[in-house]
Design an enzyme around this catalytic site. Structure first.
Site, mmCIF file in Angstrom:
data_model
loop_
_atom_site.group_PDB
_atom_site.id
_atom_site.type_symbol
_atom_site.label_atom_id
_atom_site.label_comp_id
_atom_site.label_asym_id
_atom_site.label_seq_id
_atom_site.Cartn_x
_atom_site.Cartn_y
_atom_site.Cartn_z
ATOM 1 N N CYS A 94 -3.170 2.102 7.611
ATOM 2 C CA CYS A 94 -2.264 1.028 7.963
ATOM 3 C C CYS A 94 -2.680 -0.404 7.633
ATOM 4 O O CYS A 94 -3.231 -1.116 8.460
ATOM 5 C CB CYS A 94 -1.996 1.099 9.465
ATOM 6 S SG CYS A 94 -1.784 2.763 10.040
ATOM 7 N N CYS B 212 5.027 -7.131 8.030
ATOM 8 C CA CYS B 212 5.928 -6.581 9.044
ATOM 9 C C CYS B 212 6.057 -7.599 10.164
ATOM 10 O O CYS B 212 5.100 -8.300 10.497
ATOM 11 C CB CYS B 212 5.333 -5.277 9.585
ATOM 12 S SG CYS B 212 6.332 -4.472 10.863
ATOM 13 N N CYS C 76 2.994 8.401 1.917
ATOM 14 C CA CYS C 76 3.340 7.462 2.984
ATOM 15 C C CYS C 76 3.793 6.173 2.303
ATOM 16 O O CYS C 76 3.006 5.480 1.662
ATOM 17 C CB CYS C 76 2.104 7.239 3.858
ATOM 18 S SG CYS C 76 2.367 6.071 5.189
ATOM 19 N N CYS D 173 -2.010 -2.924 15.211
ATOM 20 C CA CYS D 173 -1.722 -2.600 13.812
ATOM 21 C C CYS D 173 -2.041 -3.782 12.904
ATOM 22 O O CYS D 173 -1.601 -4.904 13.161
ATOM 23 C CB CYS D 173 -0.248 -2.217 13.689
ATOM 24 S SG CYS D 173 0.286 -1.924 11.996
ATOM 25 N N GLU E 66 0.826 -1.195 0.000
ATOM 26 C CA GLU E 66 0.000 0.000 0.000
ATOM 27 C C GLU E 66 0.863 1.249 0.000
ATOM 28 O O GLU E 66 1.962 1.267 0.545
ATOM 29 C CB GLU E 66 -0.859 0.025 1.272
ATOM 30 C CG GLU E 66 -1.831 -1.116 1.325
ATOM 31 C CD GLU E 66 -2.615 -1.155 2.625
ATOM 32 O OE1 GLU E 66 -2.824 -0.085 3.236
ATOM 33 O OE2 GLU E 66 -2.998 -2.253 3.025
ATOM 34 N N CYS F 80 3.002 -5.254 16.428
ATOM 35 C CA CYS F 80 2.293 -4.352 17.347
ATOM 36 C C CYS F 80 0.823 -4.789 17.406
ATOM 37 O O CYS F 80 0.226 -5.099 16.383
ATOM 38 C CB CYS F 80 2.397 -2.910 16.864
ATOM 39 S SG CYS F 80 4.106 -2.347 16.795
#
Ligand code: SAH
Length: 349
Positions: free
Chosen positions: A336, A110, A103, A117, A90, A114
């Site tokens: 996100c 990832c 961004c 997220c 994205e 977290c």
């Protein structure tokens, strides 16, 4: 094949020497890529036919392709880009009064995990190469050119999916390419990397001699809470992270931004605000409060506007500069990892 969009100037110069060419070929190529927006080697009329054949054989000018595009009522553009191997990332364009900020994602997925997220839910698939990061900016720039309003990307935040310090070398190449005067010529002060807090990366970044910015995803003012929100804190707790950030400030002489997501009933209490003041008082840093983007994939709730403002007031009254992050694209899946999750059918638990 070597993608030319991934080659920072020094490396490209060395590469041209290896090809038996003069160093200035690198500058010539940069002009074709970034100023004249060439899409094929055939256009490069000031490069000999013979060397153009060599280029065609060993190098590419591939850019990611647009898989889906969403445009919000506020003009925010969110793209899901497809990479050469079919992986998708994205990238988002936000229109501020002072310019157009993109961004950029730095990894597919990832590994930081977290808990709030959605980008990290499936772990990291792979790092993005420098050309795939430059490609995100190039594709966005071409959409802006189509608008015919003279717009281009003027600001970059490496805050998309991925942990940039976990893909350090490629991210540094990316920064040098977009920052180069003959590259995309985006001013260093308009470029920001955001990290969940990897101390080794932060120290290395401090010594790069760049005038770019650093943002730290802090989100909690004590280890107990931060351990719950960000598993990286178990490896690098605050007493390890903060000295690295202070060192960064001293070496780079740049002010650090602390990102602080406000989650209802979790980290938005006055006690947390007070601990946050004590943690960063005395540094040059300032706090960017982020209203949480709720996602079906995580249970957290966004703090009320009243709470957000009360938190902000507490910080301001106690000598810590803070702002509330402006929100974009709330009518599309701009937050996100949400678009990728949706397209891949993962939006429901
Ligand atoms: N890995 C880097 C950069 C990517 S995350 C980092 O951790 O900083 C970019 C920012 O978005 C981080 O501050 C992250 O905590 C925040 N973020 C993640 N999910 C979010 C959500 N649902 N709403 C608002 N911000 C979110």
């Amino acid at each position: 094949m070597i993608n030319l969009f991934g080659m920072e100037m020094k490396k490209l110069e060395e590469q041209m020497l290896l090809e038996g060419q003069k160093k200035y070929r690198a500058t010539q190529l940069y002009l074709w890529l970034y100023e004249k927006k060439a899409t094929s080697f055939d256009e490069m009329s000031d490069i000999s036919l013979k060397f153009r054949e060599v280029l065609k054989e060993k190098y590419t000018l591939d850019l990611p392709s647009i898989y889906t595009k969403q445009v919000s009522s506020d003009g925010t553009i969110k793209l899901l880009l497809e990479l050469n191997d079919g992986m998708k990332v994205e990238t988002v364009l936000m229109r501020y009064s002072y310019g157009n900020a993109i961004c950029v994602s730095s990894q597919v997925g990832c590994n930081m995990g977290c808990s709030f997220c959605s980008s990290g839910l499936l772990g990291k698939q792979r790092n993005l190469t420098a050309d795939e990061m430059v490609g995100q900016v190039m594709v966005m720039n071409s959409l802006l050119r189509e608008e015919n309003r003279g717009g281009r990307v003027t600001h970059i935040v490496v805050m998309g999916t991925g942990e940039p310090m976990d893909n350090y070398d490629n991210v540094m190449d990316f920064i040098r390419i977009v920052n180069n005067q003959k590259g995309l010529a985006i001013g260093a002060r308009h470029i920001t990397i955001s990290t969940c807090g990897l101390p080794d990366g932060i120290r290395k970044y401090a010594n790069e001699g760049l005038q770019t910015n650093l943002a730290i995803s802090l989100h909690a003012p004590n280890n107990e809470l931060r351990n719950k929100l960000m598993k990286i804190n178990k490896a690098y707790p605050l007493e390890v992270l903060m000295p690295a950030v202070r060192e960064y400030e001293q070496i780079s002489n740049r002010r650090v931004t602390y990102e602080y997501l406000l989650l209802e009933g979790i980290n938005d209490t006055t006690e947390c605000a007070d601990q946050l003041v004590n943690l960063i008082k005395g540094t040059m840093g300032y706090v960017n409060l982020i209203p949480y983007n709720e996602t079906k994939l995580c249970d957290y709730k966004r703090s009320s506007n009243n709470r957000v403002h009360a938190f902000l007031d507490y910080l301001s009254k106690h000598g810590v500069t803070a702002t509330i992050r402006k929100e974009f694209g709330s009518d599309i899946d701009a937050a996100c990892g949400q678009l990728r999750a949706k397209v891949e059918g993962r939006n429901e638990k």
